[in-house]
Write a protein that holds these residues in place. Structure first.
Motif, short mmCIF file in Angstrom:
data_model
loop_
_atom_site.label_atom_id
_atom_site.label_comp_id
_atom_site.label_asym_id
_atom_site.label_seq_id
_atom_site.Cartn_x
_atom_site.Cartn_y
_atom_site.Cartn_z
N ASP A 299 -21.36 -169.35 -44.89
CA ASP A 299 -20.75 -168.93 -43.63
C ASP A 299 -19.56 -169.80 -43.24
O ASP A 299 -19.38 -170.15 -42.08
N ARG A 300 -18.74 -170.15 -44.22
CA ARG A 300 -17.58 -170.99 -43.91
C ARG A 300 -16.51 -170.17 -43.20
O ARG A 300 -16.38 -168.96 -43.45
N PRO A 301 -15.73 -170.79 -42.32
CA PRO A 301 -14.68 -170.08 -41.60
C PRO A 301 -13.62 -169.53 -42.55
O PRO A 301 -13.26 -170.16 -43.55
N GLY A 302 -13.13 -168.35 -42.25
CA GLY A 302 -12.03 -167.77 -43.00
C GLY A 302 -12.41 -167.02 -44.26
O GLY A 302 -11.54 -166.49 -44.95
N GLU A 303 -13.70 -166.95 -44.58
CA GLU A 303 -14.09 -166.23 -45.79
C GLU A 303 -14.05 -164.73 -45.53
O GLU A 303 -14.14 -164.27 -44.38
N PRO A 304 -13.88 -163.92 -46.57
CA PRO A 304 -13.83 -162.47 -46.40
C PRO A 304 -15.09 -161.94 -45.72
O PRO A 304 -16.18 -162.46 -45.94
N PRO A 305 -14.95 -160.90 -44.92
CA PRO A 305 -16.12 -160.36 -44.19
C PRO A 305 -17.27 -159.91 -45.07
O PRO A 305 -18.42 -159.96 -44.65
N ILE A 306 -16.98 -159.45 -46.31
CA ILE A 306 -18.07 -158.93 -47.14
C ILE A 306 -18.83 -160.01 -47.89
O ILE A 306 -19.78 -159.71 -48.63
N VAL A 307 -18.45 -161.27 -47.73
CA VAL A 307 -19.25 -162.35 -48.32
C VAL A 307 -20.63 -162.30 -47.67
O VAL A 307 -20.76 -162.27 -46.44
N PRO A 308 -21.70 -162.24 -48.47
CA PRO A 308 -23.04 -162.11 -47.89
C PRO A 308 -23.36 -163.22 -46.88
O PRO A 308 -22.86 -164.35 -46.98
N ALA A 309 -24.18 -162.86 -45.90
CA ALA A 309 -24.61 -163.84 -44.90
C ALA A 309 -25.26 -165.03 -45.60
O ALA A 309 -25.90 -164.89 -46.65
N GLY A 310 -25.11 -166.19 -44.99
CA GLY A 310 -25.54 -167.43 -45.63
C GLY A 310 -26.98 -167.45 -46.09
O GLY A 310 -27.29 -167.99 -47.16
N PRO B 206 -4.66 -160.68 -47.75
CA PRO B 206 -5.30 -160.65 -46.43
C PRO B 206 -6.77 -160.26 -46.53
O PRO B 206 -7.17 -159.51 -47.42
N SER B 207 -7.57 -160.79 -45.62
CA SER B 207 -8.98 -160.41 -45.57
C SER B 207 -9.27 -159.50 -44.40
O SER B 207 -10.38 -158.97 -44.29
N THR B 208 -8.29 -159.31 -43.53
CA THR B 208 -8.43 -158.41 -42.39
C THR B 208 -7.20 -157.50 -42.35
O THR B 208 -6.32 -157.61 -43.19
N GLY B 209 -7.17 -156.61 -41.37
CA GLY B 209 -6.08 -155.65 -41.29
C GLY B 209 -6.31 -154.52 -42.28
O GLY B 209 -7.23 -154.57 -43.11
N PRO B 210 -5.48 -153.48 -42.23
CA PRO B 210 -5.70 -152.31 -43.10
C PRO B 210 -5.77 -152.65 -44.58
O PRO B 210 -6.64 -152.15 -45.30
N VAL B 211 -4.87 -153.50 -45.06
CA VAL B 211 -4.86 -153.84 -46.49
C VAL B 211 -6.13 -154.58 -46.87
O VAL B 211 -6.76 -154.29 -47.89
N THR C 189 -17.27 -153.32 -38.64
CA THR C 189 -18.25 -152.25 -38.73
C THR C 189 -18.01 -151.34 -39.93
O THR C 189 -18.97 -150.90 -40.60
N LEU C 190 -16.77 -151.05 -40.24
CA LEU C 190 -16.45 -150.16 -41.36
C LEU C 190 -16.93 -150.76 -42.68
O LEU C 190 -17.51 -150.06 -43.52
N LEU C 191 -16.71 -152.04 -42.86
CA LEU C 191 -17.16 -152.70 -44.09
C LEU C 191 -18.68 -152.78 -44.14
O LEU C 191 -19.28 -152.63 -45.21
N ALA C 192 -19.31 -153.01 -42.99
CA ALA C 192 -20.77 -153.02 -42.95
C ALA C 192 -21.32 -151.66 -43.36
O ALA C 192 -22.30 -151.57 -44.13
N GLY C 193 -20.69 -150.60 -42.87
CA GLY C 193 -21.12 -149.26 -43.25
C GLY C 193 -20.92 -148.98 -44.73
O GLY C 193 -21.76 -148.35 -45.38
N ALA C 194 -19.80 -149.48 -45.29
CA ALA C 194 -19.54 -149.28 -46.72
C ALA C 194 -20.57 -150.02 -47.57
O ALA C 194 -21.05 -149.48 -48.58
N ALA C 195 -20.93 -151.23 -47.17
CA ALA C 195 -21.95 -151.98 -47.91
C ALA C 195 -23.30 -151.30 -47.81
O ALA C 195 -24.06 -151.22 -48.79
N ALA C 196 -23.63 -150.78 -46.63
CA ALA C 196 -24.89 -150.07 -46.45
C ALA C 196 -24.92 -148.79 -47.29
O ALA C 196 -25.95 -148.44 -47.89
#
Length: 277
Positions: A47-58, A183-188, A238-245
């Motif tokens: 759970d380090r700061p700045g990591e991509p959102p899809i990195v699994p929870a610690g 980038p790890s956020t934004g549309p791209v 939320t969109l990435l969470a839905g994609a992973a689910a």
């Protein structure tokens, strides 16, 4: 029909040192993991700061403790000469040695050059895992004659190690791109990570079908995707969470036909069948 004699013809007089090396590297996994947890840098911190959102929870990374324990237990069992089917154990030892050594190298690379070196090492580890799983599937009927404990150790070690790793390498690829300036956020960033989740899901489904619904593989892959769901939720994506689910649901759907065949869930629980049957 593949036999132990076939494995023996491919085994050299140097095969026993491979089993010794596998045990040494399995011990090395445990030692390097403990050192990393005590003294590791930012890249190996959960759970380090700045990591991509899809990195699994610690908390999902606790699966490595299970992997390390299973690897060590199997390597200890496989070492003595008196164990059954020496040629099969010899055939498994070489790729497993590569995998176990790769684990420690990955942790070292994470401290020295955590961007692309870790991805390359992970790729080598997965190649070793797939090779070991291929050998185990080839001699599955021989392995089915092993005592229950080592038989379960082998299949659960291979399944959990491969299931987690084949998802984790995609996440590792994402961190490498982000570390290189993507980038790890934004549309791209969001579209890129959705593509990564699609690749991870496709990989899991392909291996799951190849292994005929290997239950430990399925559970570990689902654990990784579940971790990505919670990682994305924690990052408020939320969109990435839905994609992973959705990826997790696809993996479950891919496994259902194999599990339903001959009551496969009950058979897995009792150890009556193994991968590839």
């Amino acid at each position: 029909m593949t036999t132990e004699a076939g494995a023996g013809r491919r085994s050299s007089k140097w095969s026993f040192p491979w089993r010794t090396a596998a045990l040494v590297m399995a011990v090395g996994q445990v030692i390097s993991a403990v050192l990393s947890r005590l003294f590791g840098g930012e890249f190996t911190s959960a759970d380090r700061p700045g990591e991509p959102p899809i990195v699994p929870a610690g908390w999902t990374f606790s699966i490595w403790i299970v992997v390390e324990a299973l690897s060590l237990a199997y390597a200890i069992w496989a070492l003595p000469e008196r164990r059954p089917n020496r040629a099969v154990r010899d055939a498994l030892a070489a790729p497993l040695t590569v995998v176990f050594a790769g684990f420690s190298c990955w942790l070292a690379a994470a401290e020295i050059e955590p961007v692309w070196a870790t991805v390359a090492i992970f790729a080598v580890m997965i190649a070793g895992l797939l090779r070991a799983m291929s050998i185990a599937m080839r001699y599955r009927r021989t392995i089915a004659g092993w005592p229950g404990m080592p038989r379960h150790l082998l299949w659960w070690m291979l399944g959990i190690y491969t299931g987690w790793s084949t998802i984790a390498i995609w996440v590792n690829l994402t961190t490498a791109f982000v570390g290189s300036g993507a980038p790890s956020t934004g549309p791209v960033g969001i579209v890129g990570q959705m593509a990564v989740l699609a690749g991870a899901t496709a990989t899991a489904v392909t291996i799951l079908r190849w292994a005929n619904g290997l239950l430990p593989y399925t559970l570990a892959a689902l654990w990784a995707l579940l971790g990505a769901v919670f990682g994305a939720i924690g990052a408020q994506q939320t969109l990435l969470a839905g994609a992973a689910a959705a990826g997790a649901a696809i993996v479950i759907a891919a496994g259902v036909p194999a599990w339903r065949h001959r009551g496969r869930i009950a058979d897995w629980a009792s150890g009556r069948i193994t991968a590839g049957e």
